[in-house]
Design an enzyme around this catalytic site. Structure first.
Site, PDB file in Angstrom:
ATOM      1  N   THR A 131      27.934  49.775  36.719  1.00  0.00           N
ATOM      2  CA  THR A 131      27.932  48.960  38.165  1.00  0.00           C
ATOM      3  C   THR A 131      29.098  49.330  38.705  1.00  0.00           C
ATOM      4  OG1 THR A 131      29.292  46.749  37.461  1.00  0.00           O
ATOM      5  CG2 THR A 131      26.805  46.930  36.944  1.00  0.00           C
ATOM      6  N   TYR A 141      42.361  42.271  35.986  1.00  0.00           N
ATOM      7  CA  TYR A 141      40.867  41.841  35.802  1.00  0.00           C
ATOM      8  C   TYR A 141      40.752  41.118  34.456  1.00  0.00           C
ATOM      9  CZ  TYR A 141      35.956  42.135  34.509  1.00  0.00           C
ATOM     10  OH  TYR A 141      34.657  42.001  34.215  1.00  0.00           O
ATOM     11  N   ASP A 175      30.309  33.250  50.063  1.00  0.00           N
ATOM     12  CA  ASP A 175      31.627  33.933  49.735  1.00  0.00           C
ATOM     13  C   ASP A 175      32.467  32.943  49.105  1.00  0.00           C
ATOM     14  OD1 ASP A 175      34.099  35.206  49.555  1.00  0.00           O
ATOM     15  OD2 ASP A 175      34.002  35.618  51.912  1.00  0.00           O
ATOM     16  N   ASN A 217      28.238  34.436  38.782  1.00  0.00           N
ATOM     17  CA  ASN A 217      28.277  35.939  38.398  1.00  0.00           C
ATOM     18  C   ASN A 217      29.318  36.710  39.333  1.00  0.00           C
ATOM     19  OD1 ASN A 217      27.234  38.591  37.487  1.00  0.00           O
ATOM     20  ND2 ASN A 217      26.693  38.630  39.670  1.00  0.00           N
ATOM     21  N   LYS A 235      39.817  37.104  33.440  1.00  0.00           N
ATOM     22  CA  LYS A 235      38.583  36.668  32.682  1.00  0.00           C
ATOM     23  C   LYS A 235      39.154  35.615  31.471  1.00  0.00           C
ATOM     24  CE  LYS A 235      35.211  38.725  34.765  1.00  0.00           C
ATOM     25  NZ  LYS A 235      34.172  37.895  35.571  1.00  0.00           N
TER      26      LYS A 235
END
Length: 258
Positions: free
Chosen positions: A215, A180, A65, A92, A184
């Protein structure tokens, strides 16, 4: 051993985080198909074991984790005890939100602007996407230093490109926000710090954007298959010792501005 495509390096040990589903699972499958031993990193060990069984005997479930330092430390210790090194790290694991629920992406974006984003959600997403990657890097780097051909691949996104998204004509310009996309951008900055730290070594560090893949990360609203979305991650992960370092690319080997 030859590094040609005809003779894949079969002795390489790889760790893929977040590998029990989505892009991570597909990357793990393809790395195994190319002869690597792959540690299938998963927050939930049972899900990791199911994924590893699906992939095949060269896949090994590993509980990790990325938001739990004890979990990361235990994973590094297990790799050290069983293999003594790590040749490839694919960071990932990532999350896109904590409160989208059943909202469409468009509805969710209206609640994710700089003026109204939940700071708790920002912290939660950054904990996985930014601090989690740095924590795994710090724990695994001593093992990667033991490799004769170490490589780190961080899975980012084109939505994190500050150069691209500062352009009003860019496709994702209007959707850039503090949760998000900014996570990144921060991951890209962390990756640059890793690249600079390791530029005097033989360890390669690369940043990759998969396609807008269908996904769980985006509620399956992505436009590309998992197979297509994973291609650049796999291509870069399989680059040999003479392959490049310090790159930020999407399929196929297209440079993304920082």
């Amino acid at each position: 051993m030859s590094d040609s495509s005809e003779s894949p390096r079969t002795d390489r040990i790889a760790l893929v985080t977040g590998a029990n589903q989505g892009v991570g699972l597909q990357v793990a499958k393809e790395l195994v198909a190319n002869g690597l031993i792959v540690l299938v990193g998963s927050r939930n060990l049972e899900r990791g074991e199911v994924a590893a069984k699906e992939i095949g005997p060269r896949a090994i479930a590993l509980q990790i984790d990325v938001t739990d330092q004890a979990s990361i430390t235990a994973a590094a210790e297990r790799i050290h005890e069983e293999f003594g090194r790590l040749d490839l790290l694919v960071n990932n694991a990532g999350i896109s939100n904590t409160r989208k629920g059943n909202l469409s992406l468009e509805e969710y974006r209206k609640l994710s602007k700089a003026s109204n984003a939940s700071l708790d959600e920002v912290r939660a997403v950054w904990e996985t996407n930014v601090f989690g990657v740095l924590a795994v890097y710090q724990a695994m780097l001593p093992l990667i230093r033991e490799s004769s051909d170490g490589r780190i691949v961080n899975v980012s996104s084109g939505v994190g490109s500050l150069t691209t998204n500062a352009d009003p004509s860019a496709p994702y310009h209007a959707t850039f926000g503090p949760i998000y996309p900014a996570s990144k951008a921060a991951l890209n900055a962390m990756t640059l710090a890793m690249m600079i730290e390791l530029e005097s070594t033989d360890i390669k560090v690369n940043l990759v954007s998969p396609a807008f893949t269908s996904t769980n990360l985006n509620g399956y609203e992505g436009t590309e298959s998992v197979e297509d979305g994973s291609r650049e991650v796999v291509r870069v992960a399989l680059l040999g010792p003479d392959g490049p370092t310090g790159t930020f690319t999407r399929w196929e080997n297209e440079t993304i501005p920082w």
